[in-house]
Design a protein around this motif. Structure first.
Motif, PDB file in Angstrom:
ATOM      1  N   TRP A 198      98.515  54.231  49.688  1.00 55.72           N
ATOM      2  CA  TRP A 198      99.966  54.344  49.572  1.00 55.72           C
ATOM      3  C   TRP A 198     100.534  55.384  50.540  1.00 55.72           C
ATOM      4  O   TRP A 198     101.473  56.103  50.228  1.00 55.72           O
ATOM      5  CB  TRP A 198     100.387  54.647  48.132  1.00 55.72           C
ATOM      6  CG  TRP A 198     100.116  53.498  47.223  1.00 55.72           C
ATOM      7  CD1 TRP A 198      99.141  53.427  46.276  1.00 55.72           C
ATOM      8  CD2 TRP A 198     100.789  52.227  47.210  1.00 55.72           C
ATOM      9  NE1 TRP A 198      99.157  52.198  45.668  1.00 55.72           N
ATOM     10  CE2 TRP A 198     100.160  51.441  46.200  1.00 55.72           C
ATOM     11  CE3 TRP A 198     101.849  51.667  47.916  1.00 55.72           C
ATOM     12  CZ2 TRP A 198     100.558  50.142  45.906  1.00 55.72           C
ATOM     13  CZ3 TRP A 198     102.245  50.372  47.621  1.00 55.72           C
ATOM     14  CH2 TRP A 198     101.604  49.633  46.633  1.00 55.72           C
ATOM     15  N   ASP A 199      99.930  55.431  51.712  1.00 53.25           N
ATOM     16  CA  ASP A 199     100.487  56.154  52.841  1.00 53.25           C
ATOM     17  C   ASP A 199     101.874  55.559  53.132  1.00 53.25           C
ATOM     18  O   ASP A 199     102.114  54.380  52.852  1.00 53.25           O
ATOM     19  CB  ASP A 199      99.534  55.951  54.030  1.00 53.25           C
ATOM     20  CG  ASP A 199     100.048  56.561  55.315  1.00 53.25           C
ATOM     21  OD1 ASP A 199      99.675  57.694  55.594  1.00 53.25           O
ATOM     22  OD2 ASP A 199     100.820  55.878  56.019  1.00 53.25           O
ATOM     23  N   PRO A 200     102.846  56.356  53.662  1.00 54.82           N
ATOM     24  CA  PRO A 200     104.180  55.805  53.947  1.00 54.82           C
ATOM     25  C   PRO A 200     104.145  54.509  54.754  1.00 54.82           C
ATOM     26  O   PRO A 200     104.911  53.579  54.488  1.00 54.82           O
ATOM     27  CB  PRO A 200     104.864  56.933  54.720  1.00 54.82           C
ATOM     28  CG  PRO A 200     104.245  58.174  54.169  1.00 54.82           C
ATOM     29  CD  PRO A 200     102.813  57.815  53.916  1.00 54.82           C
ATOM     30  N   LYS A 201     103.256  54.420  55.736  1.00 51.22           N
ATOM     31  CA  LYS A 201     103.132  53.199  56.533  1.00 51.22           C
ATOM     32  C   LYS A 201     102.663  52.043  55.667  1.00 51.22           C
ATOM     33  O   LYS A 201     103.194  50.920  55.754  1.00 51.22           O
ATOM     34  CB  LYS A 201     102.134  53.438  57.671  1.00 51.22           C
ATOM     35  CG  LYS A 201     101.885  52.220  58.556  1.00 51.22           C
ATOM     36  CD  LYS A 201     102.911  52.103  59.644  1.00 51.22           C
ATOM     37  CE  LYS A 201     102.495  51.097  60.698  1.00 51.22           C
ATOM     38  NZ  LYS A 201     103.432  51.032  61.816  1.00 51.22           N
ATOM     39  N   GLU A 202     101.696  52.299  54.819  1.00 49.75           N
ATOM     40  CA  GLU A 202     101.164  51.249  53.943  1.00 49.75           C
ATOM     41  C   GLU A 202     102.208  50.799  52.930  1.00 49.75           C
ATOM     42  O   GLU A 202     102.301  49.614  52.600  1.00 49.75           O
ATOM     43  CB  GLU A 202      99.906  51.763  53.239  1.00 49.75           C
ATOM     44  CG  GLU A 202      98.756  52.056  54.193  1.00 49.75           C
ATOM     45  CD  GLU A 202      97.613  52.792  53.534  1.00 49.75           C
ATOM     46  OE1 GLU A 202      96.560  52.934  54.187  1.00 49.75           O
ATOM     47  OE2 GLU A 202      97.775  53.232  52.372  1.00 49.75           O
ATOM     48  N   THR A 203     103.005  51.752  52.445  1.00 48.04           N
ATOM     49  CA  THR A 203     104.059  51.412  51.483  1.00 48.04           C
ATOM     50  C   THR A 203     105.094  50.492  52.107  1.00 48.04           C
ATOM     51  O   THR A 203     105.497  49.483  51.508  1.00 48.04           O
ATOM     52  CB  THR A 203     104.740  52.689  50.967  1.00 48.04           C
ATOM     53  OG1 THR A 203     103.761  53.550  50.377  1.00 48.04           O
ATOM     54  CG2 THR A 203     105.802  52.351  49.932  1.00 48.04           C
ATOM     55  N   TRP A 204     105.523  50.817  53.334  1.00 52.14           N
ATOM     56  CA  TRP A 204     106.487  49.959  54.017  1.00 52.14           C
ATOM     57  C   TRP A 204     105.871  48.612  54.384  1.00 52.14           C
ATOM     58  O   TRP A 204     106.551  47.583  54.365  1.00 52.14           O
ATOM     59  CB  TRP A 204     107.035  50.656  55.264  1.00 52.14           C
ATOM     60  CG  TRP A 204     108.101  51.653  54.954  1.00 52.14           C
ATOM     61  CD1 TRP A 204     107.970  53.009  54.874  1.00 52.14           C
ATOM     62  CD2 TRP A 204     109.471  51.371  54.654  1.00 52.14           C
ATOM     63  NE1 TRP A 204     109.167  53.594  54.546  1.00 52.14           N
ATOM     64  CE2 TRP A 204     110.116  52.615  54.405  1.00 52.14           C
ATOM     65  CE3 TRP A 204     110.215  50.201  54.563  1.00 52.14           C
ATOM     66  CZ2 TRP A 204     111.466  52.704  54.074  1.00 52.14           C
ATOM     67  CZ3 TRP A 204     111.567  50.288  54.241  1.00 52.14           C
ATOM     68  CH2 TRP A 204     112.169  51.530  54.001  1.00 52.14           C
TER      69      TRP A 204
END
Length: 264
Positions: A198-204
Motif C-alpha cells: 500500500w505504497d502511495p504508487k500502489e494505492t493509486w
C-alpha cells in the motif's frame, strides 16, 4: 549513444509517423501507411536499444526515460488500432501525443547515467515497465476516443461501433495493466520481501485498476448510457495520470514512496 542524439532519431521517426498519419487520413494505399509508421517505430526503437546498451541498463529509471517508452508505444497502439478498426484519425492523434512527450524530453533533458539502485536491477523491472507503458498507450488511445465522442464529434450521440472501439481499447489496456501489476508484485517480493505494501504508487494503481473495472461493468449493464460511460473513462484516465507521475508531487509520497522519480 548519448541523449544528445535523441532529437535526430525523434525527428526522423516523427517524419515517418507523420507521413503514415497523412496517408491514413487521406485513405491512400494501406501499405504506405503501415510502411511509414513501422519504419518510424523501428527508428525510434533503435535509439531506445542504443540507449539501453550505452547505459548498460534498461532506460526506465527516470521520468524522461518512461516518456521515451510512452512516445514509442503511442504510435504502436495507434497502428494496431488502425489495423483492427481502420479509424483514419487514430494515427494523427497518436502522433500528436507522441510529439508532446518527445518535445518535453527535448526541451527538458534529464541526466542519464549508468547508476541503478539494487532494487531496480531485478529481471522483473524491465517487463513490468514495458507492459505498463503499452497499457498506458492503449488506455490513452481510449481516452482520446472518449474526448472526440464527447466534444468533437458532429453528431451528438456516439454509435455502438465507436463505443465498441473504446471497450476494446480498455479491454486490451486493462489486461496489460493487470499483467504489469502482477510483474510488479513479483518484483516487489524479490526486492522488498512482500508483494504489496500500500505504497502511495500502489494505492493509486489499485484505484486506477478499479476505476477501469467500473467502466467495464457500467458498459455491460448500462450500455445505452454512452455519455456517462465516456465520462467514467476520462475520470479513469485522470487517475492513471496520478498513478503515473502525479504522485511525484504529492507530499504524502515524498520520502515514503519507493516509486517516486527524481525530479531534479
Amino acid at each position: 549513444m548519448t541523449w544528445d542524439q535523441f532529437p535526430i532519431f525523434a525527428v526522423i521517426a516523427l517524419c515517418f509517423w507523420g507521413a503514415g498519419a497523412i496517408s491514413a487520413w487521406k485513405g491512400r494505399h494501406p501499405g504506405l501507411t503501415f510502411g511509414c509508421t513501422i519504419t518510424g517505430l523501428l527508428v525510434f526503437f533503435a535509439f531506445i536499444v542504443s540507449m539501453w546498451i550505452s547505459l548498460e541498463r534498461p532506460p526506465m529509471r527516470t521520468m524522461g526515460e518512461t516518456r521515451l517508452w510512452y512516445s514509442f508505444f503511442l504510435p504502436l497502439a495507434g497502428i494496431i488500432t488502425y489495423a483492427r478498426w481502420k479509424y483514419k484519425w487514430i494515427l494523427t492523434f497518436s502522433t500528436v501525443l507522441s510529439i508532446v512527450f518527445i518535445c518535453i524530453n527535448i526541451f527538458k533533458p534529464e541526466i542519464h547515467n549508468k547508476t541503478l539502485m539494487p532494487a531496480l536491477q531485478s529481471p522483473w523491472f524491465a517487463p513490468h515497465v514495458i507492459v505498463y507503458m503499452f497499457a498506458y498507450a492503449m488506455l490513452g488511445a481510449a481516452a482520446i476516443m472518449a474526448i472526440y465522442l464527447l466534444w468533437f464529434k458532429k453528431e451528438k450521440k456516439a454509435t455502438q461501433q465507436e463505443m465498441d472501439l473504446c471497450d476494446n481499447l480498455v479491454y486490451v489496456g486493462l489486461s496489460f495493466m493487470t499483467l504489469g501489476m502482477l510483474f510488479g508484485a513479483v518484483w516487489a517480493k524479490e526486492a522488498w520481501g512482500h508483494y504489496w505494501s500500500w505504497d502511495p504508487k500502489e494505492t493509486w494503481a489499485a484505484t486506477t485498476w478499479v476505476s477501469y473495472l467500473v467502466y467495464i461493468h457500467f458498459r455491460l449493464h448500462r450500455n445505452r448510457k454512452h455519455r456517462m460511460a465516456l465520462s467514467i473513462l476520462l475520470v479513469s484516465f485522470v487517475l492513471l495520470q496520478m498513478c503515473w507521475y502525479g504522485i511525484n508531487y504529492l507530499p504524502s509520497a515524498q520520502g515514503v514512496s519507493v516509486h517516486t522519480y527524481n525530479l531534479d
